[in-house]
Design a protein around this motif. Structure first.
Motif, PDB file in Angstrom:
ATOM      1  N   THR A 103       6.983   4.034   5.858  1.00  0.00           N
ATOM      2  CA  THR A 103       8.023   3.811   4.856  1.00  0.00           C
ATOM      3  C   THR A 103       7.472   3.088   3.635  1.00  0.00           C
ATOM      4  N   THR A 104       6.207   2.668   3.713  1.00  0.00           N
ATOM      5  CA  THR A 104       5.534   2.040   2.576  1.00  0.00           C
ATOM      6  C   THR A 104       4.133   2.629   2.482  1.00  0.00           C
ATOM      7  N   ALA A 105       3.444   2.310   1.402  1.00  0.00           N
ATOM      8  CA  ALA A 105       2.070   2.783   1.245  1.00  0.00           C
ATOM      9  C   ALA A 105       1.226   2.243   2.390  1.00  0.00           C
TER      10      ALA A 105
END
Length: 162
Positions: A103-105
């Protein structure tokens, strides 16, 4: 409550406790086992750690017909989803079965292998030592929303399609 039915064979009857009544261990009551009416707890409330000692530890569902997680002495740790292995530790790292969603880098450290199961475990490898993304024969690199650019090598010939 005092235990009154203990003999040389152990307890003659079960110990029945009401909700929120606790069995406590340790001089400072550091370990508690209890049920609060909706959940069951083993709580380490003091200093130190809760240590489970076994050659194999299994977490199962309430019916004991599906494993949730398994841990083996000198072997793998396995996390399961709906009874199927999804994350398994290995001597060299871990194997993830299925896709990875972040959900994030995300940053990968070290070598990363992507395997579709058809090419002996090395379809695509990020080799950190020489900063390269390596593709096995017959594995394509596809770019663009409609597959506008395809780079492919079949073991003897290389192709660039656009």
């Amino acid at each position: 409550m005092a235990l009154t039915k203990v003999d040389d064979r152990g307890l003659n009857t079960p110990i029945d406790l009401l909700d929120n009544e606790k069995i406590r261990f340790g001089t400072g009551n550091d370990l508690e086992i209890y049920h609060n009416g909706s959940g069951s707890y083993i709580a380490d409330t003091g200093t130190g750690a809760l240590i489970l000692k076994a050659s194999e530890i299994s977490f199962t569902n309430a019916a004991e017909n599906e494993h949730l997680a398994r841990f083996y002495e000198d072997g793998a740790a396995v996390l399961l989803h709906n009874g199927s292995n999804r994350v398994t530790t290995t001597a060299s790292g871990a194997t993830i079965t299925g896709g990875i969603t972040t959900t994030t880098a995300s940053t990968f450290v070290g070598d990363v292998t992507f395997d579709n199961g058809t090419n002996a475990g090395k379809d695509i490898v990020w080799d950190e030592s020489d900063n390269s993304l390596e593709f096995a024969d017959d594995t394509k690199a596809v770019f663009g929303a409609g597959g506008d650019l395809v780079i492919h090598h079949n073991g003897s010939d290389s192709y660039l399609n656009y």
